[in-house]
Design a protein around this motif. Structure first.
Motif, PDB file in Angstrom:
ATOM      1  N   THR A   1      43.412  61.051  45.376  1.00 58.23           N
ATOM      2  CA  THR A   1      44.712  61.546  44.908  1.00 58.23           C
ATOM      3  C   THR A   1      45.601  60.391  44.455  1.00 58.23           C
TER       4      THR A   1
ATOM      5  N   GLN B   1      46.923  68.665  43.919  1.00 60.56           N
ATOM      6  CA  GLN B   1      46.109  69.079  45.073  1.00 60.56           C
ATOM      7  C   GLN B   1      46.853  70.138  45.874  1.00 60.56           C
TER       8      GLN B   1
ATOM      9  N   ASP C   1      43.068  67.850  40.452  1.00 58.65           N
ATOM     10  CA  ASP C   1      42.913  67.353  41.820  1.00 58.65           C
ATOM     11  C   ASP C   1      42.563  68.512  42.743  1.00 58.65           C
ATOM     12  N   GLU C   2      41.297  68.627  43.054  1.00 61.77           N
ATOM     13  CA  GLU C   2      40.775  69.677  43.934  1.00 61.77           C
ATOM     14  C   GLU C   2      41.256  71.070  43.524  1.00 61.77           C
TER      15      GLU C   2
END
Ligand SMILES: Nc1ncnc2c1ncn2[C@@H]1O[C@H](COP(=O)(O)OP(=O)(O)O)[C@@H](O)[C@H]1O
Ligand SMILES: [Mg+2]
Lengths: 311, 252
Positions: B45, B87, B173-174
């Protein structure tokens, strides 16, 4: 949808009542003085609601911008300049410039720091006004004349002044509502809720916020011009933190989420502040706690209360 | 080989004594999905933050489409064609789903210092927003308040917002984090559809998804890239197995 209708309808009703009041037996001077105070403070509160509720900028120095407009009237009056063609541009430029300079610094901060900095700028304006000896200093300044409109002494006509204030309040409400609905306002509203998201779609919030701050300050400055004319008097207290706090209170009392809340809050605030002293000399001991209870138990202010009651 | 769209060169970031990004270099080519995997706390991240400009690196460069963007702010990078999802879901919960995306479209369509017209009535913005919502399968949820969406739908909304900024590179991000099995299926299908049109840097924990989607995989551990290559290479790498030991099994 129904919620929107209810608070707007109620506010329109109040404005209609204000429009008709002088024709329905409330034309005496003391009534008109009260109404003018309500309408001018309501207009200033609307501009503050645009800033706090719309852009998320909780200013505790809003009265200072209003005071700058009022002092523009006073200082020009001392030099025998009373025509609107001079007073209005000077007041607008002064209030806008004051907001631009203080806002440029304040908006770099966030949260409590923003509140403290706007408070500090407000107090700076207050002390500056107190030190203006040629314009009354601590004691304030009594106007020689109300502002003239192209040489005409229209503002001295009580009815004309009444409808001028009402028109200005309507203008502030409509103008701020238009701004909040526009592209500009959308960025402001989004940045209030989630500034990181706004940056992540490609906007730097700063210039949008600064412009909002300048617009709100300029509207407050115009309200200050009317306030000076209403009282024919200008004093440092017009800029102090107490007045700023009262304006914030009106906004929260009515409901932060809607501009109409500021109008309803201002009406209620000024009415209470006017009638409570008739009941007891210790009215401030009732007024303070009453306001605090109102904020604690009416989440979302008057408007939230109305909405909750219905649903 | 095509010119890289994104090139990260020798990036370093320390938090106190901790080297969170330790001489990281990687590239993303046009039209490819480059997956970035690694255990929790590896610095994925933080790396994305440096590429998008929310965290300033101590050293190194970020080059996008041939231009050094290391010193540009986040909004500037987005205007240059770089879009990200977060995220932790970052949407405007009080806006409708449509207005969330229309805000992004607005950044791509003329000046936002417009004061007179109601933005909600601008068909250009609404059409662009609906297109993006169509792509992620949220068209029928357009008028709902975004805060009321399910978790998986919010992830999809984030991608729609990113698409509406008309990016050339997506940094995700994820995107599958916290989505249910069905939603995961749908999101993987969505990423596959996007693949040909956008370059994607994909941070993801779901190994099945990574091996299904990625053209190239880089493995980050303790701030360092310990392996980089095609899916078969990475699957076979002992170093990668070592980094993941005790974390989770790499599915074969
Ligand atoms: N602002 C910060 N200050 C100090 N340490 C941080 C900060 N941000 C992240 N870290 C640390 O950096 C490491 C990497 O974090 P992160 O990039 O979130 O990893 P990942 O996304 O791979 O799980 C973690 O050990 C985390 O605690
Ligand atoms: Mg992470």
């Amino acid at each position: 949808m129904p919620r929107l209708r209810l608070d707007v309808a109620l506010t329109l009703l109040v404005l209609a009542a204000l429009a008709l009041a002088p024709l329905l037996g409330f034309g005496a001077n003391h009534y008109l003085t009260l109404f003018a105070r309500i309408m001018i403070l309501a207009a200033a509160a609307v501009s503050l609601s645009f800033l706090v509720g719309g852009a998320g900028l909780a200013s505790l120095g809003h009265a200072a911008a209003m005071g700058v407009g009022a002092y523009a009237v006073a200082i020009l009056d001392a030099h025998r300049l009373t025509d609107i063609t001079i007073v209005l541009p000077v007041a607008i430029v002064a209030a806008a410039l004051f907001s631009l300079l203080t806002g440029a610094i304040a908006i770099r901060t966030e949260g409590v720091n923003f509140i403290m900095i706007t408070l500090a700028f407000g107090q700076m304006a207050f002390f500056t006004a107190s030190s203006l000896a040629p314009y009354g200093g601590d004691d304030g300044y009594t106007l020689y004349d109300r502002t003239e409109i192209f040489g005409l002494r229209l503002m001295e006509n009580r009815l004309f002044f009444h409808y001028l204030c009402l028109g200005f309040l309507l203008f502030c409400w409509g103008f701020c509502a238009m701004l909040l609905a526009s592209r500009f306002g959308r960025v402001l509203r989004a940045a209030r809720e989630n500034p990181l998201r706004v940056q992540a779609v490609g906007f730097a919030p700063y210039p949008f916020r600064l412009l909002a701050y300048v617009i709100a300050g300029t509207l407050a400055g115009l309200a200050g011009v009317l306030f000076a004319n209403a009282t024919e008097f200008v004093a440092p207290a017009y800029m102090g933190w107490q007045r700023s706090g009262e304006l914030i209170f009106m906004v929260i009392l009515g409901g932060l989420g809607r501009l109409s809340g500021a109008i309803l809050g201002a009406v209620l605030f000024v009415l209470l502040e006017t009638w409570l002293p008739n009941l007891t000399t210790h009215w401030k001991m009732i007024f303070g706690p009453l306001l605090i209870l109102a904020v604690l138990f009416m989440r979302g202010g008057l408007i939230g209360f109305l909405g909750a009651r219905r649903g | 080989m095509a010119e890289a769209l994104l090139s990260v060169q020798g990036l370093r970031k320390h938090y106190g004594g901790l080297a969170v990004t330790n001489d990281v270099s990687l590239e993303v080519l046009p039209g490819e999905i480059h997956a970035l995997i690694g255990p929790n706390g590896a610095g994925k991240t933080t790396l994305i933050h440096q590429i998008t400009g929310t965290v300033a690196p101590d050293a190194g460069r970020v080059v996008f489409a041939g231009t050094d963007i290391t010193r540009l702010s986040l909004p500037r990078r987005v205007q240059a064609g770089l879009a990200r999802s977060f995220q932790i879901t970052s949407i405007i919960a009080g806006f409708s789903v449509l207005e969330n995306v229309a805000l992004a479209a607005q950044a791509q369509s003329g000046s936002s210092f417009g004061f007179l017209r109601p933005a909600a009535g601008e068909t250009v913005l609404n059409d662009a927003a609906r297109n993006a919502l169509n792509e992620v399968g949220l068209a029928d949820r357009a008028m709902i308040i975004a805060g009321a969406l399910s978790h998986g739908e919010k992830r999809a909304l984030e991608i729609a917002i990113a698409l509406a900024t008309r990016p050339r590179l997506l940094l995700l991000d994820e995107p599958l984090a916290g989505a249910g099995p069905e939603e995961t299926e749908r999101l993987i299908a969505l990423l596959r559809r996007l693949k040909s049109r956008y370059a994607i840097l994909l941070v993801e924990h779901d190994m099945q998804a990574v091996f299904a989607l990625a053209d190239r995989i880089s493995v980050l551990a303790e701030g360092r890239i310990i392996a980089s290559g095609g899916t078969t290479e990475i699957r076979a790498s002992d170093e990668v197995r070592a980094a993941y030991l005790g974390e989770e099994e790499i599915p074969c």
